[in-house]
Design a protein around this motif. Structure first.
Motif, PDB file in Angstrom:
ATOM      1  N   ARG A 114       0.941  -1.086   0.009  1.00 55.28           N
ATOM      2  CA  ARG A 114       0.069   0.213  -0.063  1.00 55.28           C
ATOM      3  C   ARG A 114       0.743   1.372  -0.030  1.00 55.28           C
ATOM      4  O   ARG A 114       1.845   1.139   0.471  1.00 55.28           O
ATOM      5  CB  ARG A 114      -1.008   0.019   1.107  1.00 55.28           C
ATOM      6  CG  ARG A 114      -0.424   0.291   2.702  1.00 55.28           C
ATOM      7  CD  ARG A 114      -1.540   0.582   3.701  1.00 55.28           C
ATOM      8  NE  ARG A 114      -0.981   0.719   4.870  1.00 55.28           N
ATOM      9  CZ  ARG A 114      -0.407   1.848   5.420  1.00 55.28           C
ATOM     10  NH1 ARG A 114      -0.670   2.996   4.563  1.00 55.28           N
ATOM     11  NH2 ARG A 114      -0.328   1.967   6.558  1.00 55.28           N
ATOM     12  N   PRO A 145      -1.802   6.752   2.420  1.00 55.08           N
ATOM     13  CA  PRO A 145      -3.027   6.043   1.635  1.00 55.08           C
ATOM     14  C   PRO A 145      -4.059   7.480   1.167  1.00 55.08           C
ATOM     15  O   PRO A 145      -3.935   8.541   2.043  1.00 55.08           O
ATOM     16  CB  PRO A 145      -3.758   5.504   2.493  1.00 55.08           C
ATOM     17  CG  PRO A 145      -2.872   4.944   3.364  1.00 55.08           C
ATOM     18  CD  PRO A 145      -1.777   6.137   3.822  1.00 55.08           C
ATOM     19  N   ASP A 167      -6.358   5.150  -4.477  1.00 56.55           N
ATOM     20  CA  ASP A 167      -5.284   4.264  -4.650  1.00 56.55           C
ATOM     21  C   ASP A 167      -5.532   3.120  -5.127  1.00 56.55           C
ATOM     22  O   ASP A 167      -4.704   2.449  -5.757  1.00 56.55           O
ATOM     23  CB  ASP A 167      -4.623   4.250  -3.353  1.00 56.55           C
ATOM     24  CG  ASP A 167      -3.947   5.282  -2.755  1.00 56.55           C
ATOM     25  OD1 ASP A 167      -3.517   6.428  -3.319  1.00 56.55           O
ATOM     26  OD2 ASP A 167      -3.578   5.437  -1.523  1.00 56.55           O
ATOM     27  N   LEU A 169      -3.020  -2.109  -6.238  1.00 56.74           N
ATOM     28  CA  LEU A 169      -2.771  -0.774  -5.969  1.00 56.74           C
ATOM     29  C   LEU A 169      -2.135   0.041  -6.992  1.00 56.74           C
ATOM     30  O   LEU A 169      -1.407  -0.693  -7.725  1.00 56.74           O
ATOM     31  CB  LEU A 169      -1.514  -0.749  -4.901  1.00 56.74           C
ATOM     32  CG  LEU A 169      -0.961   0.503  -4.201  1.00 56.74           C
ATOM     33  CD1 LEU A 169      -1.852   1.243  -3.383  1.00 56.74           C
ATOM     34  CD2 LEU A 169       0.207   0.246  -3.439  1.00 56.74           C
TER      35      LEU A 169
END
Length: 182
Positions: A18, A22, A26, A32
């Motif tokens: 990730r 964030p 995204d 991702l």
């Protein structure tokens, strides 16, 4: 491409890549997405793919040149301008967003790659099937780059290690067309 600050974090399926900070948007299709600058300053780089814009235009069926719908109002088919490498265009796999019929001559003129070999098609429909991505592996709390430009199906077990740079689509009911006069 914007420098990517990615980490691995716990998820329901184990560790998953990730962004360190964030943001909404995204993720797409369970993968991702790489981030791209959004300021639209400077000269266009026709060799580079802007991840955000590429996904947006494919998802919305918009022309990659004028941003208007690329679906023909009369036939209901989608116009696609593809680099003709002799294999992938005819098979219906691409990373290119659609191009409306009216913008095809301009796109061929502006893009050096298309000037060499362009193929015009219409498709009855299309669907995402995978991504072009950079793969990472977890190592002592870090996300270490493992491979660049890897083609993955959306169902691939490595999708949790992927930072997608391009969405890949399959064009259904592909039909070659004559390029419109420019």
């Amino acid at each position: 491409m914007v420098p990517q600050h990615v980490i691995f974090a716990p998820s329901a399926n184990g560790l998953r890549l990730r962004h360190a900070q964030p943001r909404p948007g995204d993720w797409g299709y369970g993968v991702l997405r790489a981030r791209a600058k959004t300021n639209r300053r400077g000269k266009p780089n026709l060799k580079a793919v802007n991840t955000r814009r590429q996904w947006q235009y494919i998802d919305q069926g918009r022309c990659q040149v004028c941003r208007r719908p690329a679906r023909d109002r009369v036939t209901g088919r989608w116009w696609w301008l593809l680099a003709d490498d002799g294999k992938s265009a005819a098979q219906g796999y691409t990373n290119a967003p659609p191009t409306c019929r009216g913008c095809i001559p301009e796109a061929i003129t502006q893009c050096p790659h298309l000037r060499e070999a362009a193929a015009v098609y219409t498709a009855g429909s299309y669907e995402p099937y995978g991504v072009l991505a950079n793969l990472y592996v977890p190592f002592e709390g870090l996300a270490l780059p493992q491979a660049e430009g890897v083609e993955l199906k959306l169902s691939d077990s490595r999708i949790g290690q992927a930072l997608a740079t391009q969405l890949l689509v399959f064009l259904r009911e592909l039909r070659p067309e004559l390029p419109p006069a420019g």
